[in-house]
Design a protein around this motif. Structure first.
Motif, PDB file in Angstrom:
ATOM      1  N   THR A  91     -55.651 125.260  36.984  1.00 55.80           N
ATOM      2  CA  THR A  91     -56.361 125.917  37.719  1.00 55.80           C
ATOM      3  C   THR A  91     -56.396 127.254  37.694  1.00 55.80           C
ATOM      4  O   THR A  91     -57.251 128.146  38.332  1.00 55.80           O
ATOM      5  CB  THR A  91     -55.647 125.640  39.367  1.00 55.80           C
ATOM      6  N   ASP A  92     -55.775 127.952  36.772  1.00 53.45           N
ATOM      7  CA  ASP A  92     -55.770 129.314  36.346  1.00 53.45           C
ATOM      8  C   ASP A  92     -56.383 129.822  35.146  1.00 53.45           C
ATOM      9  O   ASP A  92     -55.916 130.234  34.217  1.00 53.45           O
ATOM     10  CB  ASP A  92     -54.091 129.937  36.426  1.00 53.45           C
ATOM     11  N   SER A  93     -57.476 129.463  35.271  1.00 53.62           N
ATOM     12  CA  SER A  93     -58.699 129.703  33.916  1.00 53.62           C
ATOM     13  C   SER A  93     -59.569 130.908  34.339  1.00 53.62           C
ATOM     14  O   SER A  93     -59.917 130.663  35.582  1.00 53.62           O
ATOM     15  CB  SER A  93     -59.202 128.298  33.638  1.00 53.62           C
ATOM     16  N   ALA A  94     -59.965 131.657  33.338  1.00 57.63           N
ATOM     17  CA  ALA A  94     -60.913 132.430  33.782  1.00 57.63           C
ATOM     18  C   ALA A  94     -62.413 132.030  33.932  1.00 57.63           C
ATOM     19  O   ALA A  94     -63.217 132.702  34.214  1.00 57.63           O
ATOM     20  CB  ALA A  94     -61.107 133.554  32.490  1.00 57.63           C
ATOM     21  N   PHE A  95     -62.412 130.730  33.301  1.00 61.04           N
ATOM     22  CA  PHE A  95     -63.637 129.929  33.385  1.00 61.04           C
ATOM     23  C   PHE A  95     -63.699 128.825  34.907  1.00 61.04           C
ATOM     24  O   PHE A  95     -64.577 128.090  34.852  1.00 61.04           O
ATOM     25  CB  PHE A  95     -63.957 129.158  32.344  1.00 61.04           C
ATOM     26  N   ASP A 122     -55.231 126.252  31.679  1.00 60.66           N
ATOM     27  CA  ASP A 122     -54.602 127.597  32.152  1.00 60.66           C
ATOM     28  C   ASP A 122     -54.761 128.369  31.298  1.00 60.66           C
ATOM     29  O   ASP A 122     -54.299 128.484  30.195  1.00 60.66           O
ATOM     30  CB  ASP A 122     -53.306 127.184  32.890  1.00 60.66           C
ATOM     31  N   GLU A 123     -54.752 129.701  31.754  1.00 63.82           N
ATOM     32  CA  GLU A 123     -54.893 131.031  30.593  1.00 63.82           C
ATOM     33  C   GLU A 123     -53.591 130.919  30.033  1.00 63.82           C
ATOM     34  O   GLU A 123     -52.584 131.074  30.597  1.00 63.82           O
ATOM     35  CB  GLU A 123     -55.150 132.205  31.551  1.00 63.82           C
ATOM     36  N   PHE A 124     -53.940 131.046  28.622  1.00 64.43           N
ATOM     37  CA  PHE A 124     -52.838 131.133  27.498  1.00 64.43           C
ATOM     38  C   PHE A 124     -51.865 129.999  27.854  1.00 64.43           C
ATOM     39  O   PHE A 124     -50.734 130.128  27.471  1.00 64.43           O
ATOM     40  CB  PHE A 124     -52.386 132.399  27.637  1.00 64.43           C
ATOM     41  N   ALA A 125     -52.383 129.011  28.353  1.00 62.39           N
ATOM     42  CA  ALA A 125     -51.599 127.485  28.558  1.00 62.39           C
ATOM     43  C   ALA A 125     -50.514 127.898  29.655  1.00 62.39           C
ATOM     44  O   ALA A 125     -49.355 127.118  29.453  1.00 62.39           O
ATOM     45  CB  ALA A 125     -51.166 127.098  27.231  1.00 62.39           C
ATOM     46  N   MET A 126     -50.644 128.601  30.414  1.00 61.10           N
ATOM     47  CA  MET A 126     -49.388 129.000  31.316  1.00 61.10           C
ATOM     48  C   MET A 126     -49.722 128.395  32.530  1.00 61.10           C
ATOM     49  O   MET A 126     -50.361 128.997  33.765  1.00 61.10           O
ATOM     50  CB  MET A 126     -49.246 130.613  31.323  1.00 61.10           C
TER      51      MET A 126
END
Length: 522
Positions: free
Chosen positions: A131-135, A122-126
């Motif tokens: 499921t919340d990744s730029a990739f 997850d983006e910045f481990a948040m």
């Protein structure tokens, strides 16, 4: 060979049954074959092959560096890796190549371990689902077992289950057999949560036992490097390599490194197991409760003392964490301004416009939302009411644990997650904040108190997905915690995904692996 433990592979190296180079190539091939899982952001193929060749030379000379020499590993992409892109799964850090390695990464490399690549999160481990990744999101390898497909009557390509988060890429890499160990980070459960849903071992050590230098911070007062492996013994081996005082991290603790080679014959009769009554939380599945009760009975029948305990302030942990987390996020994210590294907006009308546009373009909604919340809690008119009050509640939560352990309890037994893995289509119906509050309810209090905890897979649910339980230990009693966890692992015989006959065997069950995961690896 890909299904072996670290201890088994190390023995195979010494006996010449396989070489580090051969094993590295098998892992790299398997990463390609399981790319649909989206576990990796960056694969360091050339570097890995070079490191494997160097390791092979050491074995040929009869001078391996230790139990991790030649062992392939993966690193969550929020740990700095020298000259290797480190993104935190965010557009903000796309193209950033640190000039140094995180201490824990360097320690693995110094032991001859082979770096396969950087894993998704997850983006910045948040987040609690990866499921919340730029990739893009990470898929749980168990989505592709015949058992899950038969039970769900759904096509896994269209309705797969989540890995948990935020270290979902690391968990998927280990569970799918492309890596023998992986580094994660754990701030509220980010190592134990995905380990639980992917059916592997996830260790969160005592705060300060492992260096945070080079781990891009989320919440400095709670962040801990985590360890993901396929066995408890492997986790103990890795912990023994990584722990120790680091002059680059003032929060590290001087603690003499014990012998971390856990015994095989474990006497559990003098251990006292505590069952926190407050962990019967709303939403806890019947299957998880059943396994929790079953394992408590296992301990009792083996001669351990099992008794109910109380952690009365646990119910306030998630709210307390939300205030403290967002406050530290607001501070930590201030460094990402587009001036020194990472994404920089093309807007040049003013410095303020550059900052604002860079951060709007670089951060997703989740990160921006936590920054705004943190700044609100830190306003002068709100500081005492929110931040100071949360710190006071944090002390009460830590005191609850201290009181229970002071009463003679050695280890606490709890669920790790509310249930088995949620389908992706269901998971994304809730916002990130709500999902994190639900998924971290059992894991987060441990971070508040700075204690060690480990998630151990217990059984398969009716849907054919892993159900795991958590063991919590006293501060700096990580080895004792892992010894109890190893005993439990021996009793449960959880089925691991293996490759030879395209099935996983164990505990009297077999799990077919989807056709596109086929490989000739023996």
């Amino acid at each position: 060979m890909l299904g072996f433990t670290i201890r088994e592979i190390s023995l195979a190296f010494r006996e010449g049954r396989i070489s580090p180079s051969e094993l590295c190539r098998k892992c790299l091939n398997h990463i390609k074959e399981t790319r649909h899982l989206n576990a990796y952001i960056t694969v360091t193929e050339e570097l890995a092959l070079k490191q494997a060749e160097e390791s092979e030379g050491r074995f040929l000379r009869g001078a391996p560096k230790g139990p991790l020499d030649g062992i392939p590993f993966a690193v969550k992409d929020n740990f700095c890796t020298e000259n290797i892109e480190t993104t935190c799964a965010s557009r903000m850090l796309k193209g950033y190549r640190p000039p140094f390695n995180a201490t824990v990464v360097q320690k693995l490399l110094d032991q001859g371990a082979v770096l396969l690549g950087k894993t998704n999160l997850d983006e910045f481990a948040m987040g609690a689902g990866s499921t919340d990744s730029a990739f893009g999101p990470v898929r749980n390898p168990w989505s592709y077992s015949d058992t899950y497909r038969d039970q769900s009557r759904a096509e896994p390509d269209s309705d797969w289950v989540i890995t948990g988060g935020s270290s979902g890429g690391s968990a998927a890499a280990v569970a799918s057999l492309s890596s023998f160990l992986a580094l994660g980070s754990d701030t509220g459960g980010s190592t134990r949560n995905p380990a639980a849903l992917c059916g592997i071992v996830g260790l969160k050590p005592t705060y300060g036992l492992l260096s945070r230098h080079g781990l891009i911070p989320l919440v400095n007062s709670m962040d801990v490097p985590g360890i993901l492996t396929r066995s408890v013994h492997d986790a103990a081996t890795v912990l023994g390599v990584l722990q120790g005082l680091d002059v680059k991290d003032s929060t590290t603790i001087y603690h003499p490194a014990p012998h971390n080679d856990l015994p095989d014959d474990i006497d559990i009769r003098k251990v006292c197991i505590g069952i926190p009554k407050e962990y019967h939380a709303p939403g806890l599945s019947r299957e998880t409760v059943s396994q929790w009760s079953h394992v408590a009975d296992l301990f009792e029948r083996a001669g351990a003392t099992v008794r109910e305990v109380s952690l009365p302030h646990t119910q306030y942990s998630i709210v307390c964490y939300h205030v403290l987390c967002t406050a530290e996020v607001a501070s930590n994210m201030a460094r990402f301004d587009g001036l020194e590294y990472g994404h920089r907006s093309a807007v040049s009308s003013s410095t303020e416009a550059l900052y604002a546009t860079t951060r709007h373009e670089g951060f997703n909604d989740v990160v921006r939302g936590r920054i705004l919340s943190g700044n609100y809690f830190l306003l002068k008119r709100n500081y005492q009411h929110y931040f100071v009050k949360a710190q006071q509640v944090r002390r009460l939560i830590a005191d609850d644990f201290a009181q229970v352990f002071g009463s003679g309890v050695d280890v606490l037994l709890t669920p790790t997650t509310l249930s088995d893995a949620t389908r992706y289509s269901d998971f994304i119906q809730e916002d990130n904040h709500t999902r994190s509050m639900q998924e971290d309810v059992f894991t987060q209090p441990v971070n508040i108190a700075g204690l060690p905890a480990v998630s151990v897979p217990a059984a398969l649910s009716q849907r054919g997905l892993p159900i795991s339980l958590q063991l919590i230990g006293r501060a700096l009693q990580d080895r004792k915690l892992l010894t109890v966890a190893k005993w439990l692992e021996q009793q449960l015989a959880f089925p691991q995904i293996q490759l030879g006959g395209l099935e996983a065997r164990g505990g009297g069950r077999s799990l077919g692996v989807s056709q596109r995961e086929q490989t000739s690896v023996a």
